[in-house]
Design a protein around this motif. Structure first.
Motif, PDB file in Angstrom:
ATOM      1  N   TYR A 115      -0.243  -3.764  99.944  1.00 59.72           N
ATOM      2  CA  TYR A 115      -0.769  -4.807  99.069  1.00 59.72           C
ATOM      3  C   TYR A 115      -2.009  -4.282  98.343  1.00 59.72           C
ATOM      4  CZ  TYR A 115       2.204  -7.651 102.103  1.00 59.72           C
ATOM      5  OH  TYR A 115       3.263  -8.154 102.803  1.00 59.72           O
ATOM      6  N   PRO A 116      -1.813  -3.549  97.270  1.00 59.96           N
ATOM      7  CA  PRO A 116      -2.961  -2.981  96.543  1.00 59.96           C
ATOM      8  C   PRO A 116      -3.846  -4.076  95.961  1.00 59.96           C
ATOM      9  CG  PRO A 116      -0.926  -2.713  95.295  1.00 59.96           C
ATOM     10  CD  PRO A 116      -0.527  -3.190  96.655  1.00 59.96           C
ATOM     11  N   THR A 117      -5.070  -3.702  95.671  1.00 64.05           N
ATOM     12  CA  THR A 117      -6.055  -4.663  95.168  1.00 64.05           C
ATOM     13  C   THR A 117      -5.584  -5.354  93.897  1.00 64.05           C
ATOM     14  OG1 THR A 117      -7.858  -3.355  96.116  1.00 64.05           O
ATOM     15  CG2 THR A 117      -8.442  -4.936  94.408  1.00 64.05           C
ATOM     16  N   GLU A 118      -4.940  -4.597  93.009  1.00 64.49           N
ATOM     17  CA  GLU A 118      -4.459  -5.184  91.750  1.00 64.49           C
ATOM     18  C   GLU A 118      -3.464  -6.307  92.016  1.00 64.49           C
ATOM     19  OE1 GLU A 118      -6.070  -1.233  91.162  1.00 64.49           O
ATOM     20  OE2 GLU A 118      -4.488  -2.008  92.483  1.00 64.49           O
ATOM     21  N   PHE A 119      -2.620  -6.132  93.016  1.00 68.55           N
ATOM     22  CA  PHE A 119      -1.658  -7.174  93.376  1.00 68.55           C
ATOM     23  C   PHE A 119      -2.372  -8.401  93.932  1.00 68.55           C
ATOM     24  CE2 PHE A 119       0.803  -9.093  96.879  1.00 68.55           C
ATOM     25  CZ  PHE A 119       1.809  -9.695  96.133  1.00 68.55           C
ATOM     26  N   LEU A 120      -3.333  -8.177  94.813  1.00 65.86           N
ATOM     27  CA  LEU A 120      -4.084  -9.303  95.393  1.00 65.86           C
ATOM     28  C   LEU A 120      -4.837 -10.066  94.306  1.00 65.86           C
ATOM     29  CD1 LEU A 120      -5.517  -7.603  98.615  1.00 65.86           C
ATOM     30  CD2 LEU A 120      -3.448  -8.995  98.392  1.00 65.86           C
ATOM     31  N   ASN A 121      -5.394  -9.331  93.347  1.00 70.52           N
ATOM     32  CA  ASN A 121      -6.110  -9.983  92.245  1.00 70.52           C
ATOM     33  C   ASN A 121      -5.190 -10.882  91.429  1.00 70.52           C
ATOM     34  OD1 ASN A 121      -8.234  -7.088  91.475  1.00 70.52           O
ATOM     35  ND2 ASN A 121      -8.387  -8.633  93.076  1.00 70.52           N
ATOM     36  N   SER A 122      -3.921 -10.514  91.352  1.00 69.27           N
ATOM     37  CA  SER A 122      -2.976 -11.258  90.514  1.00 69.27           C
ATOM     38  C   SER A 122      -2.489 -12.544  91.166  1.00 69.27           C
ATOM     39  CB  SER A 122      -1.768 -10.382  90.185  1.00 69.27           C
ATOM     40  OG  SER A 122      -0.953 -10.171  91.337  1.00 69.27           O
ATOM     41  N   LEU A 123      -2.753 -12.715  92.463  1.00 75.32           N
ATOM     42  CA  LEU A 123      -2.249 -13.891  93.179  1.00 75.32           C
ATOM     43  C   LEU A 123      -3.017 -15.139  92.788  1.00 75.32           C
ATOM     44  CD1 LEU A 123      -1.746 -12.410  96.771  1.00 75.32           C
ATOM     45  CD2 LEU A 123      -0.016 -12.811  95.000  1.00 75.32           C
ATOM     46  N   ASP A 124      -2.278 -16.176  92.477  1.00 75.59           N
ATOM     47  CA  ASP A 124      -2.857 -17.484  92.148  1.00 75.59           C
ATOM     48  C   ASP A 124      -2.324 -18.480  93.168  1.00 75.59           C
ATOM     49  OD1 ASP A 124      -4.119 -19.606  91.000  1.00 75.59           O
ATOM     50  OD2 ASP A 124      -2.833 -19.716  89.222  1.00 75.59           O
ATOM     51  N   VAL A 125      -3.038 -18.614  94.288  1.00 71.02           N
ATOM     52  CA  VAL A 125      -2.579 -19.430  95.411  1.00 71.02           C
ATOM     53  C   VAL A 125      -3.152 -20.835  95.285  1.00 71.02           C
ATOM     54  CG1 VAL A 125      -2.488 -19.606  97.926  1.00 71.02           C
ATOM     55  CG2 VAL A 125      -2.563 -17.347  96.823  1.00 71.02           C
ATOM     56  N   PRO A 126      -2.307 -21.875  95.336  1.00 70.50           N
ATOM     57  CA  PRO A 126      -2.811 -23.253  95.255  1.00 70.50           C
ATOM     58  C   PRO A 126      -3.871 -23.523  96.319  1.00 70.50           C
ATOM     59  CG  PRO A 126      -0.422 -23.235  95.059  1.00 70.50           C
ATOM     60  CD  PRO A 126      -0.827 -21.837  95.420  1.00 70.50           C
ATOM     61  N   GLY A 127      -4.950 -24.181  95.900  1.00 64.82           N
ATOM     62  CA  GLY A 127      -6.020 -24.493  96.828  1.00 64.82           C
ATOM     63  C   GLY A 127      -6.994 -23.357  97.057  1.00 64.82           C
ATOM     64  N   THR A 128      -6.796 -22.265  96.336  1.00 62.24           N
ATOM     65  CA  THR A 128      -7.672 -21.099  96.445  1.00 62.24           C
ATOM     66  C   THR A 128      -8.278 -20.803  95.078  1.00 62.24           C
ATOM     67  OG1 THR A 128      -6.278 -20.173  98.194  1.00 62.24           O
ATOM     68  CG2 THR A 128      -7.782 -18.665  97.090  1.00 62.24           C
ATOM     69  N   PRO A 129      -9.563 -20.482  95.006  1.00 60.05           N
ATOM     70  CA  PRO A 129     -10.161 -20.194  93.695  1.00 60.05           C
ATOM     71  C   PRO A 129      -9.507 -18.987  93.047  1.00 60.05           C
ATOM     72  CG  PRO A 129     -11.655 -19.572  95.474  1.00 60.05           C
ATOM     73  CD  PRO A 129     -10.549 -20.356  96.099  1.00 60.05           C
ATOM     74  N   PRO A 130      -9.499 -18.940  91.724  1.00 61.78           N
ATOM     75  CA  PRO A 130      -8.864 -17.816  91.028  1.00 61.78           C
ATOM     76  C   PRO A 130      -9.653 -16.532  91.194  1.00 61.78           C
ATOM     77  CG  PRO A 130     -10.027 -19.196  89.467  1.00 61.78           C
ATOM     78  CD  PRO A 130     -10.086 -19.914  90.790  1.00 61.78           C
ATOM     79  N   HIS A 131      -8.965 -15.409  91.007  1.00 66.61           N
ATOM     80  CA  HIS A 131      -9.652 -14.111  91.043  1.00 66.61           C
ATOM     81  C   HIS A 131     -10.725 -14.048  89.965  1.00 66.61           C
ATOM     82  CE1 HIS A 131     -10.548  -9.901  90.663  1.00 66.61           C
ATOM     83  NE2 HIS A 131      -9.980  -9.834  89.465  1.00 66.61           N
ATOM     84  N   ASN A 132     -10.393 -14.506  88.772  1.00 67.47           N
ATOM     85  CA  ASN A 132     -11.346 -14.475  87.661  1.00 67.47           C
ATOM     86  C   ASN A 132     -11.753 -15.911  87.321  1.00 67.47           C
ATOM     87  OD1 ASN A 132     -12.945 -13.741  85.528  1.00 67.47           O
ATOM     88  ND2 ASN A 132     -11.269 -13.158  84.169  1.00 67.47           N
ATOM     89  N   LEU A 133     -12.829 -16.359  87.903  1.00 68.04           N
ATOM     90  CA  LEU A 133     -13.345 -17.710  87.670  1.00 68.04           C
ATOM     91  C   LEU A 133     -14.212 -17.685  86.418  1.00 68.04           C
ATOM     92  CD1 LEU A 133     -13.759 -20.657  88.730  1.00 68.04           C
ATOM     93  CD2 LEU A 133     -15.768 -19.780  89.956  1.00 68.04           C
TER      94      LEU A 133
END
Length: 268
Positions: A115-133
């Motif tokens: 799970y590279p960092t770029e992949f984790l950054n791309s995740l938009d999980v409901p109830g979780t703040p976005p990577h780029n706020l």
């Protein structure tokens, strides 16, 4: 209770209509499986932009009026629709757009290669703040975690007053602590509704000019727009947003394929 306290005939009629809607007593179109609202239940908007204008008139001037901002929001069924509405409303506020990017990592170091960092950054999980706020001073935000109960709890709405590198200074706009200023730090957040665990260090907030219908539970609004471009899965989900209102002035935008799309509700 609200109807009895107000002694308002129109509120009583609104209450009866809500009960009929929630209990499934509104006639259903046999061809589409959809319902039509009673003629006096709501009025209609012609687009999402008009809905935004109805809910947030002259927001470029009024966004600093916390009493005004605290009483209004737009609700939608899907997170992607909420994000689109939030970005549109945010663009109407003057000021510099500030970006805060999270630090994401797997909780198990052995899984880092999968799970590279770029992949984790791309995740938009409901109830979780976005990577780029991305926020501005004056933006309305909502807490996504309990940070300092009972003052800063999941669901607390705030207005951003100052943006700093490591904290966001905000003013609570609703509830018992309305008007109090708080500092929100970045915290580690581990989402629980995905198949693997990762940690996101980010401010536990997201924009809240618009919210999902589920997130609106517990909110009390004077002016509420409801985007029903995509249908709710349950009648209860549809009626939830209007349960916080004691009276009505509704606007509804008709969808090309369905009978209802965007609903605007305003208490008198």
């Amino acid at each position: 209770m609200r109807v009895a306290l107000q002694n308002d005939p129109s509120a009583a009629e609104f209450s009866r209509q809500l009960l009929a809607l929630g209990n499934g007593h509104i006639p259903i179109d046999v061809l589409t499986g959809l319902i039509s609202f009673p003629a006096n239940f709501c009025e209609f908007t012609s687009s999402k932009e008009e809905l935004i204008t109805k809910v947030f008139p002259s927001i470029e001037v009024n966004y600093n009026n916390l009493d005004w901002m605290s009483e209004r929001a737009i609700l939608a069924a899907r997170n992607k629709d909420v994000d689109s509405l939030n970005f549109t409303v945010r663009s109407k506020i003057s000021g510099e757009l500030r970006s805060y990017k999270s630090v994401d990592s797997t909780t198990d170091e052995n899984e880092a290669v999968n799970y590279p960092t770029e992949f984790l950054n791309s995740l938009d999980v409901p109830g979780t703040p976005p990577h780029n706020l991305q926020v501005k001073v004056g933006s309305i935000i909502i807490m996504l975690r309990n940070l300092n109960p009972p003052k800063l709890c999941n669901g607390t709405r705030l207005s951003i007053k100052k943006l700093m590198n490591n904290v966001i200074q905000s003013t609570i706009i609703k509830g018992n602590f309305k008007g109090e200023e708080v500092l929100i730090p970045r915290i580690p957040i581990i989402p629980t509704d995905i198949t693997f665990q990762f940690k996101r260090i980010q401010f536990p907030v997201q924009l809240a000019f618009a919210m999902t219908i589920n997130k609106s539970q517990g909110q009390s609004l004077e002016v509420c727009g409801i985007n029903l471009e995509f249908s709710c899965f349950r009648t209860g989900s549809c009626t939830l947003p209007v349960r916080v209102l004691a009276n009505r002035l509704c606007c509804l935008f008709l969808h090309q394929k369905t009978k209802l799309k965007t609903l605007f509700i305003k208490m008198h």
